[in-house]
Design an enzyme around this catalytic site. Structure first.
Site, PDB file in Angstrom:
ATOM      1  N   GLU A   7       0.841  -1.209   0.000  1.00  0.00           N
ATOM      2  CA  GLU A   7       0.000   0.000   0.000  1.00  0.00           C
ATOM      3  C   GLU A   7       0.873   1.254   0.000  1.00  0.00           C
ATOM      4  OE1 GLU A   7      -3.346  -0.145  -0.388  1.00  0.00           O
ATOM      5  OE2 GLU A   7      -2.896  -2.264  -0.610  1.00  0.00           O
ATOM      6  N   ASN A  32     -10.755   2.390   3.332  1.00  0.00           N
ATOM      7  CA  ASN A  32     -10.326   2.204   1.944  1.00  0.00           C
ATOM      8  C   ASN A  32     -11.307   1.371   1.113  1.00  0.00           C
ATOM      9  OD1 ASN A  32      -8.355   2.196  -0.276  1.00  0.00           O
ATOM     10  ND2 ASN A  32      -8.256   0.017   0.186  1.00  0.00           N
ATOM     11  N   TRP A  43     -15.791  11.391 -12.597  1.00  0.00           N
ATOM     12  CA  TRP A  43     -14.886  11.095 -11.476  1.00  0.00           C
ATOM     13  C   TRP A  43     -14.294  12.370 -10.891  1.00  0.00           C
ATOM     14  CZ3 TRP A  43      -9.786  12.622 -11.917  1.00  0.00           C
ATOM     15  CH2 TRP A  43      -9.292  12.853 -13.204  1.00  0.00           C
ATOM     16  N   TRP A  74      -9.113   7.865  -8.130  1.00  0.00           N
ATOM     17  CA  TRP A  74     -10.381   8.110  -8.827  1.00  0.00           C
ATOM     18  C   TRP A  74     -10.304   7.654 -10.264  1.00  0.00           C
ATOM     19  CZ3 TRP A  74     -15.261   8.961  -7.479  1.00  0.00           C
ATOM     20  CH2 TRP A  74     -15.511   9.323  -6.154  1.00  0.00           C
ATOM     21  N   TRP A  90       2.034   1.781  -3.403  1.00  0.00           N
ATOM     22  CA  TRP A  90       1.013   2.390  -4.273  1.00  0.00           C
ATOM     23  C   TRP A  90       1.094   3.912  -4.174  1.00  0.00           C
ATOM     24  CZ3 TRP A  90      -1.967   0.987  -8.208  1.00  0.00           C
ATOM     25  CH2 TRP A  90      -2.274  -0.363  -8.389  1.00  0.00           C
ATOM     26  N   TRP A 126     -20.600  11.421 -19.402  1.00  0.00           N
ATOM     27  CA  TRP A 126     -20.945  11.627 -17.985  1.00  0.00           C
ATOM     28  C   TRP A 126     -22.245  12.419 -17.863  1.00  0.00           C
ATOM     29  CZ3 TRP A 126     -18.113   8.551 -15.254  1.00  0.00           C
ATOM     30  CH2 TRP A 126     -16.765   8.341 -15.562  1.00  0.00           C
TER      31      TRP A 126
END
Length: 476
Positions: free
Chosen positions: A276, A342, A360, A383, A279, A307
């Site tokens: 993590e 998360n 987003w 996102w 990331w 969208w």
DNA sequence: TGAAATGTTGGGGCG
DNA sequence: ACGCCCCAACATTTC
């Protein structure tokens, strides 16, 4: 000029700590140090610091100031202009700072560097907030990695382990800029409405609270991290993200202590957690190589995505009034605590982008304003990851079903009952699908569907099919 | 770091 | 006893 008057300026940025701060350590080892912080937001066009972040920053600066014998000097405005004045007023020997990687921070750095070059002032910057510098981790073609797995493998296997963290300096001579009238309270950090009073009791902010969180995590949560981290009702996450963002703790300190804890029994858990942390690095590197990703789809084919702009749906999502308990619980956790588990972040993000078909960027903007750990790299990239338009993104057709996700990851409904008290009396059988409960069951639980708790605002099956259609409209 | 649709298998009820 | 059907349970494919 009297040599005794010469000062070294240390420019605090997203490194609000004394330990493991290489630039600060070097500065205090070389001479008298004037520690400064510049609140420089006017020139920021996109993503000015959000409300929750500003609240956190306020307390973080207060804490840092105490660590610095109340010698932290506060400025407000264009960084380059602030330095111009400082150079004019003081006999500056050198200026040190820690690198930052957000686009506007890089512009600040460039502008300040240019100024210092023109004035022939010595300056040096350090890496204090990433385990690996962007540009250090490249493919054999000298390109940025587009996939996390090889990035992680290469970063771990082919590079040296992150350096060991430094201790805080034991002695330092700090100077106050007596010409400067500003203090932390004069910065626009706390809004007039005191929405944050509840948050004050939830978070202890500063370098030593960060260290406490870390040791608490290592002792009580890391041992079952791999197994528990997906369950929002179980306190299993590190809670370190905001501290990492503002640099009250460094990733080196976290990395190092997790590795030290990781015996063979904890290996799976330690690895899962370090992943993590990696990331976070991956996202920072992405942002470094592609600064436009905060608003631009990484995959250009998404530029034509249809969208919907629906204020009613967006507002219902923001307020936690969609009628889907796990979504609403997550959004209320965010509003009340400045953070969200998360797993639930993924579920609510999938719901917004896929079931509601809302851009987003609208979701990212809301998170940006409300999260205490709002981080431009992680927020934007995650996102895009959920929406399917990012680097190494989830495939678009991976659509979370909020009912199934709730049943799977909050099986006892503890998380939902906690954040949606109006549903707390509902039997477990209907807790994830209140709209399926009979009138008498709802009555028994004191619920008036459509009044005390909303009827689902979108149909799961229809919205899913609509999302897949929209995806197909992009072509290959 | 999904979910739904579709395919396969095997046990058991039953004519 | 046997084959047929049903349908979980699991596996694979598709979105």
């Amino acid at each position: 000029m009297n040599n005794n008057n010469r000062v070294i300026i240390f420019w605090f940025r997203n490194d609000l700590r004394l330990s493991d701060n290489p630039g600060f350590s070097q500065a205090v080892s070389e001479g008298k140090v004037m520690p400064i912080y510049i609140f420089d937001q006017e020139s920021v066009e996109l993503f000015k610091m959000g409300s929750a972040s500003r609240w956190w920053l306020y307390h973080s600066l207060k804490s840092l100031d105490r660590s610095l014998q109340e010698k932290l000097n506060i400025y407000h405005g264009c960084s380059q202009e602030v330095f111009k004045k400082l150079l004019h007023l003081h006999n500056v020997e050198a200026i040190y700072w820690s690198r930052c990687y957000e686009p506007y921070q890089r512009e600040q750095e460039d502008a300040v560097s240019l100024l210092l070059q023109q004035h022939k002032i010595k300056f040096q910057y350090f890496n204090a907030s990433l385990l690996w510098e962007p540009g250090q981790i490249l493919t054999t073609n000298r390109q940025a990695y587009q996939r996390f797995t090889p990035f992680y493998g290469e970063a771990i296997l082919q590079n040296h382990a992150p350096r060991a963290p430094l201790p805080a300096p034991t002695t330092m001579v700090l100077l106050k800029d007596t010409n400067n009238p500003l203090d932390i309270d004069s910065l626009p950090l706390l809004s007039k409405t005191s929405w944050y009073t509840k948050m004050d009791s939830l978070w202890a902010i500063g370098e030593s609270p960060a260290q406490y969180e870390l040791s608490h995590f290592l002792k009580t949560r890391l041992p079952l991290y791999h197994k528990n981290r997906d369950f929002p009702a179980i306190p299993s996450t590190s809670r370190l993200s905001a501290y990492l963002h503002f640099g009250e703790i460094s990733p080196h300190q976290v990395w190092h202590s997790v590795q030290q804890e990781t015996t063979k029994f904890l290996k799976k858990d330690g690895d899962a957690f370090l992943r993590e942390l990696a990331w976070r690095e991956f996202f920072y590197h992405q942002l470094f190589h592609f600064p436009k990703l905060t608003w631009k789809n990484v995959q250009p084919k998404f530029d034509g995505f249809p969208w919907c702009h629906n204020e009613v749906l967006l507002k219902a999502w923001q307020q936690g009034k969609t009628g889907y308990p796990i979504i609403d619980a997550g959004m209320r956790e965010l509003w009340q605590t400045g953070t969200m588990h998360n797993r639930v972040r993924m579920i609510v993000a999938s719901f917004l982008t896929k079931n509601m078909l809302i851009d987003w960027r609208d979701g990212a903007a809301w998170f940006w304003d409300t999260l205490v750990d709002a981080d431009l790299a992680s927020n934007s990239c995650n996102w895009q990851w959920v929406a399917g338009c990012g680097v190494d993104a989830a495939p678009y057709f991976r659509i979370f079903n909020p009912v199934l996700q709730a049943e799977k990851f909050d099986p006892e409904g503890i998380y939902i009952r906690h954040y949606i008290p109006e549903l707390s009396q509902l039997p477990k059988k209907f807790l994830f699908t209140p709209w399926l409960a009979s009138k008498s069951i709802l009555e028994g639980a004191g619920i008036l569907l459509g009044k005390t708790y909303p009827i689902p605002i979108v149909d799961l099956q229809l919205s899913r099919e609509r999302a897949l259609e929209a995806y197909h409209s992009l072509g290959k």
